[in-house]
Design a protein around this motif. Structure first.
Motif, PDB file in Angstrom:
ATOM      1  N   ASN A 580       5.800  -4.321  16.307  1.00 21.57           N
ATOM      2  CA  ASN A 580       7.044  -4.394  17.069  1.00 21.57           C
ATOM      3  C   ASN A 580       8.160  -3.859  16.178  1.00 21.57           C
ATOM      4  OD1 ASN A 580       8.967  -4.929  18.998  1.00 21.57           O
ATOM      5  ND2 ASN A 580       9.171  -7.098  18.450  1.00 21.57           N
ATOM      6  N   VAL A 581       8.440  -2.572  16.344  1.00 27.71           N
ATOM      7  CA  VAL A 581       9.440  -1.915  15.513  1.00 27.71           C
ATOM      8  C   VAL A 581      10.679  -1.683  16.364  1.00 27.71           C
ATOM      9  CG1 VAL A 581       9.964   0.092  14.088  1.00 27.71           C
ATOM     10  CG2 VAL A 581       7.639  -0.806  14.157  1.00 27.71           C
ATOM     11  N   VAL A 582      11.748  -2.347  15.995  1.00 27.81           N
ATOM     12  CA  VAL A 582      13.020  -2.212  16.701  1.00 27.81           C
ATOM     13  C   VAL A 582      14.039  -1.666  15.709  1.00 27.81           C
ATOM     14  CG1 VAL A 582      12.464  -4.096  18.262  1.00 27.81           C
ATOM     15  CG2 VAL A 582      13.721  -4.577  16.149  1.00 27.81           C
ATOM     16  N   PRO A 583      15.193  -1.202  16.181  1.00 24.17           N
ATOM     17  CA  PRO A 583      16.214  -0.737  15.233  1.00 24.17           C
ATOM     18  C   PRO A 583      16.577  -1.828  14.233  1.00 24.17           C
ATOM     19  CG  PRO A 583      16.771  -0.071  17.467  1.00 24.17           C
ATOM     20  CD  PRO A 583      15.615  -1.007  17.586  1.00 24.17           C
ATOM     21  N   GLY A 584      16.599  -1.446  12.947  1.00 22.83           N
ATOM     22  CA  GLY A 584      16.924  -2.425  11.915  1.00 22.83           C
ATOM     23  C   GLY A 584      15.822  -2.538  10.880  1.00 22.83           C
ATOM     24  N   PRO A 585      15.861  -3.617  10.044  1.00 25.87           N
ATOM     25  CA  PRO A 585      14.928  -3.737   8.914  1.00 25.87           C
ATOM     26  C   PRO A 585      13.504  -4.095   9.315  1.00 25.87           C
ATOM     27  CG  PRO A 585      16.382  -5.635   9.025  1.00 25.87           C
ATOM     28  CD  PRO A 585      16.897  -4.657  10.033  1.00 25.87           C
ATOM     29  N   ASN A 586      13.315  -4.826  10.411  1.00 25.44           N
ATOM     30  CA  ASN A 586      11.979  -5.172  10.914  1.00 25.44           C
ATOM     31  C   ASN A 586      11.083  -5.852   9.882  1.00 25.44           C
ATOM     32  OD1 ASN A 586      11.922  -4.021  13.716  1.00 25.44           O
ATOM     33  ND2 ASN A 586      12.391  -2.155  12.601  1.00 25.44           N
ATOM     34  N   PRO A 587      11.448  -7.022   9.393  1.00 26.47           N
ATOM     35  CA  PRO A 587      10.488  -7.770   8.568  1.00 26.47           C
ATOM     36  C   PRO A 587       9.287  -8.171   9.421  1.00 26.47           C
ATOM     37  CG  PRO A 587      12.394  -9.121   9.107  1.00 26.47           C
ATOM     38  CD  PRO A 587      12.691  -7.758   9.631  1.00 26.47           C
ATOM     39  N   THR A 588       8.103  -7.764   9.008  1.00 24.62           N
ATOM     40  CA  THR A 588       6.912  -7.898   9.840  1.00 24.62           C
ATOM     41  C   THR A 588       5.845  -8.672   9.093  1.00 24.62           C
ATOM     42  OG1 THR A 588       7.415  -5.765  10.871  1.00 24.62           O
ATOM     43  CG2 THR A 588       5.176  -6.621  11.136  1.00 24.62           C
ATOM     44  N   SER A 589       5.320  -9.695   9.724  1.00 24.31           N
ATOM     45  CA  SER A 589       4.233 -10.472   9.131  1.00 24.31           C
ATOM     46  C   SER A 589       2.946  -9.660   9.189  1.00 24.31           C
ATOM     47  CB  SER A 589       4.050 -11.784   9.880  1.00 24.31           C
ATOM     48  OG  SER A 589       5.203 -12.594   9.745  1.00 24.31           O
ATOM     49  N   THR A 590       2.287  -9.558   8.040  1.00 25.90           N
ATOM     50  CA  THR A 590       1.065  -8.762   7.957  1.00 25.90           C
ATOM     51  C   THR A 590       0.011  -9.508   7.166  1.00 25.90           C
ATOM     52  OG1 THR A 590       1.758  -7.629   5.934  1.00 25.90           O
ATOM     53  CG2 THR A 590       2.420  -6.627   8.022  1.00 25.90           C
ATOM     54  N   GLN A 591      -1.183  -8.989   7.214  1.00 17.35           N
ATOM     55  CA  GLN A 591      -2.293  -9.494   6.406  1.00 17.35           C
ATOM     56  C   GLN A 591      -2.875  -8.349   5.598  1.00 17.35           C
ATOM     57  OE1 GLN A 591      -5.286 -11.349   8.828  1.00 17.35           O
ATOM     58  NE2 GLN A 591      -4.491 -13.408   8.433  1.00 17.35           N
ATOM     59  N   PHE A 592      -3.164  -8.689   4.332  1.00 24.60           N
ATOM     60  CA  PHE A 592      -3.781  -7.699   3.459  1.00 24.60           C
ATOM     61  C   PHE A 592      -5.159  -8.210   3.111  1.00 24.60           C
ATOM     62  CE2 PHE A 592      -3.642  -5.726  -1.054  1.00 24.60           C
ATOM     63  CZ  PHE A 592      -4.453  -4.685  -0.637  1.00 24.60           C
ATOM     64  N   LEU A 593      -6.170  -7.478   3.544  1.00 23.66           N
ATOM     65  CA  LEU A 593      -7.547  -7.812   3.210  1.00 23.66           C
ATOM     66  C   LEU A 593      -7.914  -7.042   1.950  1.00 23.66           C
ATOM     67  CD1 LEU A 593      -9.227  -7.769   6.740  1.00 23.66           C
ATOM     68  CD2 LEU A 593      -8.036  -9.637   5.569  1.00 23.66           C
ATOM     69  N   PHE A 594      -7.918  -7.779   0.823  1.00 23.37           N
ATOM     70  CA  PHE A 594      -8.064  -7.151  -0.496  1.00 23.37           C
ATOM     71  C   PHE A 594      -9.536  -7.117  -0.869  1.00 23.37           C
ATOM     72  CE2 PHE A 594      -8.206  -7.693  -5.167  1.00 23.37           C
ATOM     73  CZ  PHE A 594      -7.546  -6.533  -5.550  1.00 23.37           C
ATOM     74  N   HIS A 595     -10.108  -5.921  -0.996  1.00 24.40           N
ATOM     75  CA  HIS A 595     -11.503  -5.780  -1.444  1.00 24.40           C
ATOM     76  C   HIS A 595     -11.709  -4.375  -2.002  1.00 24.40           C
ATOM     77  CE1 HIS A 595     -12.753  -3.698   2.394  1.00 24.40           C
ATOM     78  NE2 HIS A 595     -11.637  -4.314   2.781  1.00 24.40           N
ATOM     79  N   PRO A 596     -11.155  -4.105  -3.182  1.00 21.05           N
ATOM     80  CA  PRO A 596     -11.301  -2.771  -3.768  1.00 21.05           C
ATOM     81  C   PRO A 596     -12.739  -2.488  -4.142  1.00 21.05           C
ATOM     82  CG  PRO A 596     -10.274  -4.268  -5.312  1.00 21.05           C
ATOM     83  CD  PRO A 596     -10.371  -5.015  -4.029  1.00 21.05           C
ATOM     84  N   GLU A 597     -13.056  -1.211  -4.183  1.00 20.05           N
ATOM     85  CA  GLU A 597     -14.398  -0.790  -4.560  1.00 20.05           C
ATOM     86  C   GLU A 597     -14.562  -0.774  -6.078  1.00 20.05           C
ATOM     87  OE1 GLU A 597     -14.553   2.981  -2.680  1.00 20.05           O
ATOM     88  OE2 GLU A 597     -14.963   2.165  -0.678  1.00 20.05           O
ATOM     89  N   ASN A 598     -13.476  -0.709  -6.815  1.00 23.36           N
ATOM     90  CA  ASN A 598     -13.517  -0.647  -8.272  1.00 23.36           C
ATOM     91  C   ASN A 598     -13.203  -2.036  -8.826  1.00 23.36           C
ATOM     92  OD1 ASN A 598     -12.148  -0.309 -11.015  1.00 23.36           O
ATOM     93  ND2 ASN A 598     -13.022   1.738 -10.696  1.00 23.36           N
ATOM     94  N   ASP A 599     -14.168  -2.623  -9.573  1.00 21.06           N
ATOM     95  CA  ASP A 599     -13.981  -3.980 -10.098  1.00 21.06           C
ATOM     96  C   ASP A 599     -12.842  -4.047 -11.105  1.00 21.06           C
ATOM     97  OD1 ASP A 599     -16.050  -4.721  -8.525  1.00 21.06           O
ATOM     98  OD2 ASP A 599     -17.549  -4.827 -10.141  1.00 21.06           O
ATOM     99  N   THR A 600     -12.699  -3.043 -11.904  1.00 20.22           N
ATOM    100  CA  THR A 600     -11.609  -3.052 -12.887  1.00 20.22           C
ATOM    101  C   THR A 600     -10.262  -3.078 -12.182  1.00 20.22           C
ATOM    102  OG1 THR A 600     -12.979  -1.816 -14.459  1.00 20.22           O
ATOM    103  CG2 THR A 600     -10.596  -1.812 -14.822  1.00 20.22           C
TER     104      THR A 600
END
Length: 792
Positions: A580-600
């Motif tokens: 939901n992008v409206v005019p303005g800053p649009n703070p948006t609740s999100t989820q980050f599913l963190f699972h990189p392929e590189n262990d380091t």
């Protein structure tokens, strides 16, 4: 004969030879003749020889023949010339007159009265003979039609040359039969063609002779006015409101095409206007003139009356709508009166004009462009995967220039539109709203302001790909220009009544600011590690999606791919549960599913998160980022810069510790038992399976903890580790270090213990989310005061 020849002279000899046909005809040879002549024997016979020669000439070489011919010619001319002049020439002239043709290109009538009028004539005569001649009209020409004598007129003489003559004259036409002329006038104005018969007696001057009493009878086939079937409107104006709410002033400039060569000065002409059976009003033209064989401009002024009957209002609405939309509405004009002098009518002219009904197509000669300069101040598009290619569009403010070609009072009661979006010369979608609510319209100054209620934006079946590109360009570009076109409908209060104007076309370019998505810096705040599974860590955060435009976009879930900006290595997916992008800053609740392929990279990210560092990110989209088909192209073009911030302020993971050692331990196996108090700064369980910790004091290596154990720390909780073995370095030097540096610095170690600050370099093996959580190794450094004591 022989004796005569002997007397020929030398001259006669030559004549003889020259006049004889041949040598065979001579009684002597040339040589003998020449001899005789020298002796003079031929002289006495010269006359006789002339007679012989004369008899041998051809008949046309004789003088007597030509004398006779001349005498005969003189006698013939003496007889023929009088016959030609007095008998043949008049008949020849009559034949030529009978065989000649007459045409009339214009006959314009002025100063019309009941009995006469002035006429100006132009025309021509053809097949007028090979001799130059002057045709004179000593008697009036009688004009007849269908056996009735209409009138007469005098004509000036006409000069013919090369078989043709031009007629250019101004004269008076006198009406003979008023009733017949009235009937003719009526028919002539309505029929395609008619025939006049001209009769008179003329005289012709040719070859120096005047031939009188030549009969003239000519049929003139001429075009009629044909009901003026090609009347056009050059302009249609309403200069203002009529007084006392009676209607609106009207001014029409028409062009009445008159195919007939006959024209007439009408003077003051009054017409009643109708449309589809509804009386519109009355108009008057002064100084009206119908020019023969030519379009005739005519200005009509009057009042369109106010209508109150709904049936009539519907018809007027249709008329105005058709005109404003550029179409042609066929109105009719019925003659009321004709007064050539502005005061008095002429019966035959009035009867003729009043008998016909003019069909007047109301059509603007130029495109009116009633609605223009449309601006969409804001636009909201709501996409839903359950209704593909049918998003909902709305706008709080749409403005449009509004210019009627009339200077009348107009009150706009309601507005509705059928609007299409055109992009790259292709119609993409239609917005069909029942009513566009008015806001602050200023109709007198030509401004419409209204809002578009939520309405379906129906994408054309053949424009799905193009519409996706349109949405993409609005999403990625700083601004985008497209075209809106369609038809406007309104209910308007006017001086002629409340009109429902419909299907008024409009076309306008619209430029809107785009989302400019790829230029924004998506600031991430409020990062919370909220859970973990064997496959990924779940981080909840707020992502700012600033929108500099007035365009709002609402869609379903969106999934973006997250990469480490420095190495471009994969980190996981960013999920926007509901875009939901409206005019303005649009703070948006999100989820980050963190699972990189590189262990380091995995361990580095978590470690820096815990110590408050920012991790630079690149967030990109792909075609399947959303199930909303209209947005897939746009999402495939998204590439955002961002950064994941660490914990702020960064916590100390180790909160306390104890270290118990003895002199025997130090001198023997060099081991100290330590217990460390730790916290879990995450919002999910932290399962610890072991650690390797390097311990130092003032830069001096103090020992290593390398322990495997199981411990679960509750979210935002704390716990003490089980007793862990701190293995000190072996060798004599470590003992010297204790005796000479550590104990002297903290003598209370040997007398019950004291707090000693140690530097800890920890590699913590964990599972984020509990025992079945996501595995990682956290690298953490901290200085911590540990209660340290030594016993004997």
């Amino acid at each position: 004969m022989s004796s005569s020849i002997e007397n020929l002279t030398e001259k006669n000899q030559y004549d003889f030879f020259s006049k004889s046909s041949s040598k065979e005809d001579l009684p002597y040879s040339p040589e003998e003749v020449e001899y005789k002549d020298e002796t003079g024997e031929f002289d006495v016979y010269e006359e006789e020889w002339d007679h012989v020669v004369e008899k041998r000439k051809r008949f046309y070489q004789r003088k007597r023949f030509w004398v006779r011919c001349i005498l005969i010619l003189i006698v013939f001319l003496a007889i023929f010339i009088p016959l030609l002049i007095f008998v043949i020439l008049p008949k020849l002239v009559q034949v030529i007159v009978n065989g000649s043709t007459m045409s009339m290109t214009q006959l314009n009538m002025t100063d019309v009265s009941e009995t006469s009028m002035k006429v100006s004539i132009s025309g021509g005569i053809g097949n007028a003979g090979i001799f130059p001649a002057t045709i004179e009209f000593p008697e009036p020409i009688i004009v007849s039609w269908e056996g009735h004598q209409l009138g007469s007129m005098n004509m000036a003489s006409v000069k013919a040359s090369g078989g043709t003559a031009s007629i250019l004259d101004s004269t008076t036409f006198t009406i003979i039969d008023k009733d017949a002329f009235a009937t003719f006038s009526k028919d002539m104005m309505s029929i395609e063609s008619f025939t006049w018969t001209l009769t008179s007696t003329v005289q012709v001057r040719a070859l120096g002779r005047t031939i009188r009493n030549v009969s003239l009878t000519k049929n003139l086939n001429m075009l009629g006015m044909n009901g003026f079937n090609k009347v056009t409107i050059d302009s249609f104006e309403m200069p203002g409101d009529a007084p006392n709410n009676t209607g609106a002033y009207v001014r029409l400039v028409t062009s009445m095409n008159n195919p007939s060569p006959i024209g007439v000065k009408l003077g003051t002409m009054v017409l009643d206007l109708h449309y589809n059976g509804t009386y519109l009003g009355q108009v008057t033209s002064t100084e009206a003139v119908l020019v023969g064989n030519s379009p005739s401009p005519m200005t009509l002024e009057g009042i369109l009356i106010r209508q109150t009957n709904q049936t009539d209002l519907d018809k007027i609405s249709s008329l105005m709508s058709t005109y404003l939309s550029g179409g042609s509405a066929l109105t009719s004009a019925k003659g009321v009166s004709v007064k050539p002098d502005g005061v008095n009518s002429v019966s035959w002219l009035s009867n003729g004009l009043l008998s016909i009904t003019l069909n007047v197509p109301m059509k603007s000669p130029v495109a009116l462009n009633v609605i223009r300069d449309i601006q969409i101040m804001d636009m909201d598009m709501i996409f839903n995967k359950s209704t593909p290619y049918a998003p909902t569009a709305s706008s709080n403010t749409v403005t449009a220039g509004f210019k009627l070609p009339f200077n009348i009072t107009v009150g706009m009661e309601s507005v509705s539109n059928i609007m299409s979006i055109v992009y790259n010369n292709k119609v993409l979608a239609d917005i069909n709203a029942a009513v566009w609510n008015q806001n602050k319209s200023d109709v007198p100054n030509g401004l419409l302001v209204f809002n578009l209620p939520p309405s379906p934006l129906v994408v054309k079946d053949d424009a799905h790909d193009e519409f996706g590109q349109f949405v993409s360009d609005l999403t990625i570009n700083p601004e985008q220009t497209f075209t809106v076109q369609g038809f406007a409908n309104s209910v308007s209060e006017t001086p002629v009544g409340v009109l429902a104007l419909s299907n008024i076309p409009f076309t306008s370019e619209v430029t809107m600011k785009g989302l400019n998505f790829n230029a924004i810096d998506a600031v991430v705040t409020n990062v919370v590690v909220s859970g973990g599974t064997p496959d990924y860590i779940t981080m909840n955060q707020t992502v700012a999606l600033p929108n500099p435009s007035n365009l709002s976009v609402t869609g379903d879930s969106v999934t973006l791919t997250v990469f480490d900006k420095d190495t471009d290595q994969y980190l996981g997916e960013l999920i926007i549960p509901s875009l939901n992008v409206v005019p303005g800053p649009n703070p948006t609740s999100t989820q980050f599913l963190f699972h990189p392929e590189n262990d380091t990279l995995r361990d580095l990210f978590l470690s820096e998160y815990l110590i408050g560092y920012q991790f630079p990110l690149k967030v990109v989209g792909y075609k399947n980022s959303t199930e909303v088909v209209e947005m897939q192209t746009a999402m495939s073009m998204v590439s955002l810069n961002s950064a994941a911030p660490g914990l702020s302020p960064p916590p100390n993971l180790v909160t306390s510790g104890t270290a118990d050692s003895s002199l025997n331990t130090l001198l023997g196996n060099r081991q100290t038992i330590v217990v460390v108090g730790t916290i879990n700064p995450l919002d999910t369980e932290l399962y610890i399976s072991g650690q390797v910790t390097q311990v130092s004091w003032r830069g001096n290596f103090f020992g290593t903890v390398n322990a495997t154990y199981e411990q679960t720390v509750a979210p935002k909780g704390s716990a003490n580790t089980p007793p862990l073995i701190l293995q000190h370095p072996q060798g004599f030097s470590f003992g010297v270090f204790l005796a000479t540096q550590l104990v002297p610095a903290y003598p209370m170690i040997a007398f019950g213990g004291t707090m000693v600050p140690f530097d800890l370099d920890i590699l913590l093996s964990v599972r984020v989310g509990g025992v079945n959580g996501y595995p990682a190794t956290i690298h953490y450094k901290q200085q911590q005061d540990i209660f340290t004591k030594m016993t004997l």
